[in-house]
Design a protein around this motif. Structure first.
Motif, PDB file in Angstrom:
ATOM      1  N   SER A 131       0.843  -1.210   0.000  1.00  0.00           N
ATOM      2  CA  SER A 131       0.000   0.000   0.000  1.00  0.00           C
ATOM      3  C   SER A 131       0.872   1.252   0.000  1.00  0.00           C
ATOM      4  O   SER A 131       0.635   2.189  -0.767  1.00  0.00           O
ATOM      5  CB  SER A 131      -0.955  -0.006   1.203  1.00  0.00           C
ATOM      6  N   THR A 132       1.907   1.245   0.859  1.00  0.00           N
ATOM      7  CA  THR A 132       2.787   2.421   0.900  1.00  0.00           C
ATOM      8  C   THR A 132       4.081   2.188   0.126  1.00  0.00           C
ATOM      9  O   THR A 132       4.701   3.125  -0.363  1.00  0.00           O
ATOM     10  CB  THR A 132       3.091   2.817   2.373  1.00  0.00           C
ATOM     11  N   ASP A 133       4.506   0.911   0.009  1.00  0.00           N
ATOM     12  CA  ASP A 133       5.807   0.565  -0.593  1.00  0.00           C
ATOM     13  C   ASP A 133       5.594  -0.466  -1.693  1.00  0.00           C
ATOM     14  O   ASP A 133       5.678  -1.658  -1.447  1.00  0.00           O
ATOM     15  CB  ASP A 133       6.738   0.024   0.509  1.00  0.00           C
ATOM     16  N   ASP A 134       5.335  -0.092  -2.914  1.00  0.00           N
ATOM     17  CA  ASP A 134       5.392   1.240  -3.427  1.00  0.00           C
ATOM     18  C   ASP A 134       4.219   1.429  -4.393  1.00  0.00           C
ATOM     19  O   ASP A 134       4.263   2.210  -5.315  1.00  0.00           O
ATOM     20  CB  ASP A 134       6.762   1.396  -4.135  1.00  0.00           C
ATOM     21  N   LYS A 135       3.139   0.606  -4.123  1.00  0.00           N
ATOM     22  CA  LYS A 135       2.032   0.635  -5.073  1.00  0.00           C
ATOM     23  C   LYS A 135       1.193   1.905  -4.940  1.00  0.00           C
ATOM     24  O   LYS A 135       0.682   2.421  -5.945  1.00  0.00           O
ATOM     25  CB  LYS A 135       1.173  -0.620  -4.912  1.00  0.00           C
ATOM     26  N   GLY A 136       1.048   2.429  -3.706  1.00  0.00           N
ATOM     27  CA  GLY A 136       0.290   3.679  -3.523  1.00  0.00           C
ATOM     28  C   GLY A 136       0.885   4.788  -4.378  1.00  0.00           C
ATOM     29  O   GLY A 136       0.190   5.408  -5.202  1.00  0.00           O
ATOM     30  N   PRO A 137       2.199   5.063  -4.219  1.00  0.00           N
ATOM     31  CA  PRO A 137       2.810   6.115  -5.040  1.00  0.00           C
ATOM     32  C   PRO A 137       2.736   5.829  -6.543  1.00  0.00           C
ATOM     33  O   PRO A 137       2.467   6.732  -7.338  1.00  0.00           O
ATOM     34  CB  PRO A 137       4.268   6.119  -4.550  1.00  0.00           C
ATOM     35  N   LEU A 138       2.961   4.576  -6.933  1.00  0.00           N
ATOM     36  CA  LEU A 138       2.932   4.256  -8.370  1.00  0.00           C
ATOM     37  C   LEU A 138       1.536   4.530  -8.949  1.00  0.00           C
ATOM     38  O   LEU A 138       1.385   5.161 -10.011  1.00  0.00           O
ATOM     39  CB  LEU A 138       3.338   2.786  -8.580  1.00  0.00           C
ATOM     40  N   ILE A 139       0.520   4.059  -8.225  1.00  0.00           N
ATOM     41  CA  ILE A 139      -0.853   4.264  -8.706  1.00  0.00           C
ATOM     42  C   ILE A 139      -1.198   5.760  -8.694  1.00  0.00           C
ATOM     43  O   ILE A 139      -1.948   6.254  -9.545  1.00  0.00           O
ATOM     44  CB  ILE A 139      -1.859   3.433  -7.866  1.00  0.00           C
ATOM     45  N   ALA A 140      -0.617   6.496  -7.735  1.00  0.00           N
ATOM     46  CA  ALA A 140      -0.891   7.948  -7.673  1.00  0.00           C
ATOM     47  C   ALA A 140      -0.464   8.633  -8.972  1.00  0.00           C
ATOM     48  O   ALA A 140      -1.169   9.521  -9.470  1.00  0.00           O
ATOM     49  CB  ALA A 140      -0.165   8.574  -6.482  1.00  0.00           C
ATOM     50  N   ILE A 144      -2.908  10.816 -11.405  1.00  0.00           N
ATOM     51  CA  ILE A 144      -2.620  12.201 -11.819  1.00  0.00           C
ATOM     52  C   ILE A 144      -2.793  12.359 -13.338  1.00  0.00           C
ATOM     53  O   ILE A 144      -3.394  13.321 -13.821  1.00  0.00           O
ATOM     54  CB  ILE A 144      -1.194  12.598 -11.382  1.00  0.00           C
ATOM     55  N   ILE A 145      -2.276  11.376 -14.070  1.00  0.00           N
ATOM     56  CA  ILE A 145      -2.419  11.447 -15.541  1.00  0.00           C
ATOM     57  C   ILE A 145      -3.900  11.368 -15.902  1.00  0.00           C
ATOM     58  O   ILE A 145      -4.399  12.135 -16.727  1.00  0.00           O
ATOM     59  CB  ILE A 145      -1.663  10.280 -16.252  1.00  0.00           C
ATOM     60  N   GLU A 146      -4.594  10.428 -15.237  1.00  0.00           N
ATOM     61  CA  GLU A 146      -6.029  10.288 -15.531  1.00  0.00           C
ATOM     62  C   GLU A 146      -6.767  11.609 -15.303  1.00  0.00           C
ATOM     63  O   GLU A 146      -7.570  12.042 -16.143  1.00  0.00           O
ATOM     64  CB  GLU A 146      -6.645   9.194 -14.642  1.00  0.00           C
ATOM     65  N   ALA A 147      -6.467  12.260 -14.165  1.00  0.00           N
ATOM     66  CA  ALA A 147      -7.142  13.523 -13.844  1.00  0.00           C
ATOM     67  C   ALA A 147      -6.923  14.541 -14.965  1.00  0.00           C
ATOM     68  O   ALA A 147      -7.868  15.213 -15.412  1.00  0.00           O
ATOM     69  CB  ALA A 147      -6.620  14.070 -12.516  1.00  0.00           C
ATOM     70  N   HIS A 148      -5.682  14.640 -15.437  1.00  0.00           N
ATOM     71  CA  HIS A 148      -5.390  15.634 -16.486  1.00  0.00           C
ATOM     72  C   HIS A 148      -6.106  15.279 -17.795  1.00  0.00           C
ATOM     73  O   HIS A 148      -6.677  16.147 -18.462  1.00  0.00           O
ATOM     74  CB  HIS A 148      -3.873  15.774 -16.691  1.00  0.00           C
ATOM     75  N   VAL A 149      -6.082  13.991 -18.128  1.00  0.00           N
ATOM     76  CA  VAL A 149      -6.730  13.572 -19.382  1.00  0.00           C
ATOM     77  C   VAL A 149      -8.236  13.836 -19.308  1.00  0.00           C
ATOM     78  O   VAL A 149      -8.830  14.443 -20.201  1.00  0.00           O
ATOM     79  CB  VAL A 149      -6.421  12.073 -19.672  1.00  0.00           C
ATOM     80  N   LYS A 150      -8.841  13.400 -18.215  1.00  0.00           N
ATOM     81  CA  LYS A 150     -10.307  13.530 -18.083  1.00  0.00           C
ATOM     82  C   LYS A 150     -10.741  14.999 -18.025  1.00  0.00           C
ATOM     83  O   LYS A 150     -11.804  15.371 -18.501  1.00  0.00           O
ATOM     84  CB  LYS A 150     -10.800  12.794 -16.836  1.00  0.00           C
ATOM     85  N   LEU A 151      -9.889  15.854 -17.432  1.00  0.00           N
ATOM     86  CA  LEU A 151     -10.243  17.275 -17.322  1.00  0.00           C
ATOM     87  C   LEU A 151      -9.840  18.069 -18.569  1.00  0.00           C
ATOM     88  O   LEU A 151     -10.115  19.260 -18.667  1.00  0.00           O
ATOM     89  CB  LEU A 151      -9.557  17.896 -16.094  1.00  0.00           C
ATOM     90  N   MET A 438       5.465   9.878   0.046  1.00  0.00           N
ATOM     91  CA  MET A 438       4.021   9.992   0.223  1.00  0.00           C
ATOM     92  C   MET A 438       3.601   9.530   1.622  1.00  0.00           C
ATOM     93  O   MET A 438       2.786  10.149   2.274  1.00  0.00           O
ATOM     94  CB  MET A 438       3.329   9.114  -0.830  1.00  0.00           C
ATOM     95  N   GLY A 439       4.173   8.417   2.070  1.00  0.00           N
ATOM     96  CA  GLY A 439       3.682   7.780   3.298  1.00  0.00           C
ATOM     97  C   GLY A 439       4.351   8.311   4.556  1.00  0.00           C
ATOM     98  O   GLY A 439       5.270   9.134   4.513  1.00  0.00           O
ATOM     99  N   ARG A 440       3.862   7.813   5.700  1.00  0.00           N
ATOM    100  CA  ARG A 440       4.367   8.249   7.005  1.00  0.00           C
ATOM    101  C   ARG A 440       5.337   7.221   7.587  1.00  0.00           C
ATOM    102  O   ARG A 440       5.327   6.061   7.187  1.00  0.00           O
ATOM    103  CB  ARG A 440       3.213   8.365   8.002  1.00  0.00           C
ATOM    104  N   GLY A 441       6.092   7.681   8.589  1.00  0.00           N
ATOM    105  CA  GLY A 441       7.084   6.809   9.230  1.00  0.00           C
ATOM    106  C   GLY A 441       6.482   5.596   9.910  1.00  0.00           C
ATOM    107  O   GLY A 441       7.180   4.602  10.149  1.00  0.00           O
ATOM    108  N   LEU A 464       2.178  15.248  -5.644  1.00  0.00           N
ATOM    109  CA  LEU A 464       2.955  14.840  -6.830  1.00  0.00           C
ATOM    110  C   LEU A 464       2.467  15.600  -8.072  1.00  0.00           C
ATOM    111  O   LEU A 464       3.267  16.029  -8.913  1.00  0.00           O
ATOM    112  CB  LEU A 464       2.859  13.322  -7.038  1.00  0.00           C
ATOM    113  N   GLY A 465       1.152  15.769  -8.175  1.00  0.00           N
ATOM    114  CA  GLY A 465       0.607  16.522  -9.321  1.00  0.00           C
ATOM    115  C   GLY A 465       1.038  17.976  -9.265  1.00  0.00           C
ATOM    116  O   GLY A 465       1.436  18.574 -10.276  1.00  0.00           O
TER     117      GLY A 465
END
Ligand SMILES: NCC(=O)N[C@@H](Cc1c[nH]cn1)C(=O)O
Ligand SMILES: [Zn+2]
Ligand SMILES: [Zn+2]
Length: 475
Positions: A131-140, A144-151, A438-441, A464-465
């Motif tokens: 979730s934090t290492d490292d799929k959360g950041p990768l999916i983020a 971000i790309i999706e948001a830009h494309v859709k908008l 992205m994640g916490r300690g 990141l965006g």
């Protein structure tokens, strides 16, 4: 240039969809260190490709060859996912790195939920391996790309994605690929951003300008031709496990002091200015206690504890392969045991100057045992430490983005973990590398019950965006 408000609003409005997407990623058990999961790691690369392509990213799954197993057999290495989005010569080109493999995880290790089912709790924590290492950041990045494309928003930078599937197992094959593609895929890159580490605590965002390197060792002691009955052969033959335990006990003291002669002389000297930096970071000993869930910090001196993580080496004992570990009382003398330990390296240590000291010391100590068993010491994988110059537009853009999203000035930190590719990007491509976590300690990366807070996932996606927008206008 602030990130457009529509982007920030899109991220908030799509929180549930983004969590569901992370859930799909976590459900693929892409454990790179376990050969039985190799197909899952490869499937994860396909999953990422299927998400990126509809967003207009040109994706190539780069074959990086085979991995040799200890028994001589070979396994295909998971491909490196290369992605290209934008080729405008008037824009900066940012290289984004993340990894899609994860550490092993079994419910029986002590997880409260199935590690490969993303499980939210009522405090908004999202539990699951990776979730934090490292799929959360990768999916983020994909969100971000999706948001830009859709908008219909234009990205202010060109992007290159490099997502690997062997980071948790020594990044095998990646350095060679980077060297091969220096004047190809990586040619136009202006800087690198890696989102694969953590804040020091649960409140202050940070930017990270250094990571420790690593040398990972296997210590093999073998004797009898097969496992033996301890009633028949105890006090009769040299026992491999007894030798191994003794050797492993000679590596490090309970206070963390490394006992291998000569290692301390390799460490870059500490200056007063540097020590002061650790004293001013937003960090308390209770942060470590909260993160590990016990009051077991090595010292009351905050700077000593921070230096132990950031600028001094550490040696950790990880496990013993071949030892009896199941329930019950099996009276076996294991025939061959392999002790695993690693040393986190700091400037000016390298696997090349550390290995000979480790190997000599262990053979000298083994000789003192006068055992008739045999000892083999092997470095399984390693990577050098890395430090960047944070006085660079890449860092300045990340500081502005952090202040905008979190309304706080980030701390500048060095990371105790290792991401070997940072140094390769810096040295081979000659680029400034930024670690923007992205994640916490207390996320528990590599541990049981790894989690990512929904807050960090969503605000981290905005961060990141926003960084991509700030970097376009920062010199
Ligand atoms: N998030 C980075 C990370 O966890 N890196 C690993 C790298 C590694 C090397 N060998 C096994 N894992 C780390 O342990 O620091
Ligand atoms: Zn990682
Ligand atoms: Zn990791």
């Amino acid at each position: 240039m602030p990130a457009p408000t529509e982007f920030i609003k899109y991220v908030d409005a799509h929180k549930d969809a983004f969590i569901a997407r992370l859930g799909e990623a976590v459900a693929i058990p892409s454990v790179s260190g376990d050969p039985s999961h190799r197909q899952d790691v490869i499937n994860m690369a396909g999953f990422i490709k299927r998400l990126l392509e509809p967003l207009g990213v040109k994706v190539e799954l780069k074959d990086i060859g085979m991995e040799k197993q200890t028994d001589g057999s070979e396994l295909p290495l998971p491909p490196v996912v290369f992605g290209v989005l934008g080729d405008n010569p008037n824009k900066k080109t940012i290289l984004l790195y993340a990894h899609y493999d994860v550490q092993p995880a079994l419910v029986t290790d002590g997880w409260n939920t199935d590690p490969f089912t993303l499980s939210p709790d009522n405090e908004g924590r999202l539990f699951g391996r990776g979730s934090t290492d490292d799929k959360g950041p990768l999916i983020a990045w994909i969100n971000i790309i999706e948001a830009h494309v859709k908008l219909g928003l234009e990205l202010p930078v060109n992007l290159r994605f490099c997502f690997e599937g062997m980071e948790e197992s020594g990044s095998e094959g990646l350095d060679d690929l980077i060297i091969r593609e220096k004047n190809g895929f990586f040619e136009s890159c202006d800087c690198v951003c890696i989102c694969d580490n953590y804040w020091m605590n649960d409140r202050t965002p940070c930017l990270t300008y250094g990571v420790r390197g690593m040398s990972y060792y296997r210590l093999v002691v073998s004797g009898p031709a097969r496992d033996l009955h301890s009633g028949l052969f105890g006090n009769t033959v040299h026992e491999p496990m007894t030798d191994l335990i003794l050797l492993m006990s000679k590596l490090v003291t309970p206070n963390g002091e490394i006992l291998i002669p000569g290692l301390d002389k390799l460490v870059a000297p500490l200056t007063d200015t540097e020590r002061k930096r650790y004293e001013t970071l937003d960090f308390a000993l209770t942060d470590i206690e909260d993160q590990v869930g016990a009051k077991i910090v090595l010292s009351d001196d905050k700077a000593r504890v921070l230096m132990g993580r950031m600028r001094n080496p550490s040696l950790s004992l990880h496990g013993i392969e071949g030892a009896f570990y199941g329930p019950g009382a099996k009276t076996v003398i294991p025939a061959k045991v392999q002790g695993k330990f690693s040393i986190r390296l700091v400037p000016n240590m390298t696997p090349e100057n550390v290995d000979p000291l480790v190997v000599k010391y262990l053979h000298d100590e083994f000789a003192k045992l006068k055992s008739k068993n045999t000892l083999k010491v092997e470095n399984i994988h390693g990577g050098k430490p890395w430090m960047a110059d944070p006085d660079h537009w890449n860092y300045r853009a990340a500081i502005k983005a952090t202040e905008k999203v979190y309304k706080k000035k980030p701390d500048l930190t060095r990371e105790g973990g290792s991401i070997p590719v940072t140094l390769t990007f810096a040295d081979v491509l000659g680029l400034n590398v930024l670690l923007l976590p992205m994640g916490r300690g207390d996320d528990g990366a590599h541990s049981t019950n790894e989690k990512l807070d929904t807050y960090n996932y969503i605000e981290g996606t905005k961060l990141l965006g926003t960084y991509l927008h700030e970097i376009a206008v920062t010199n």
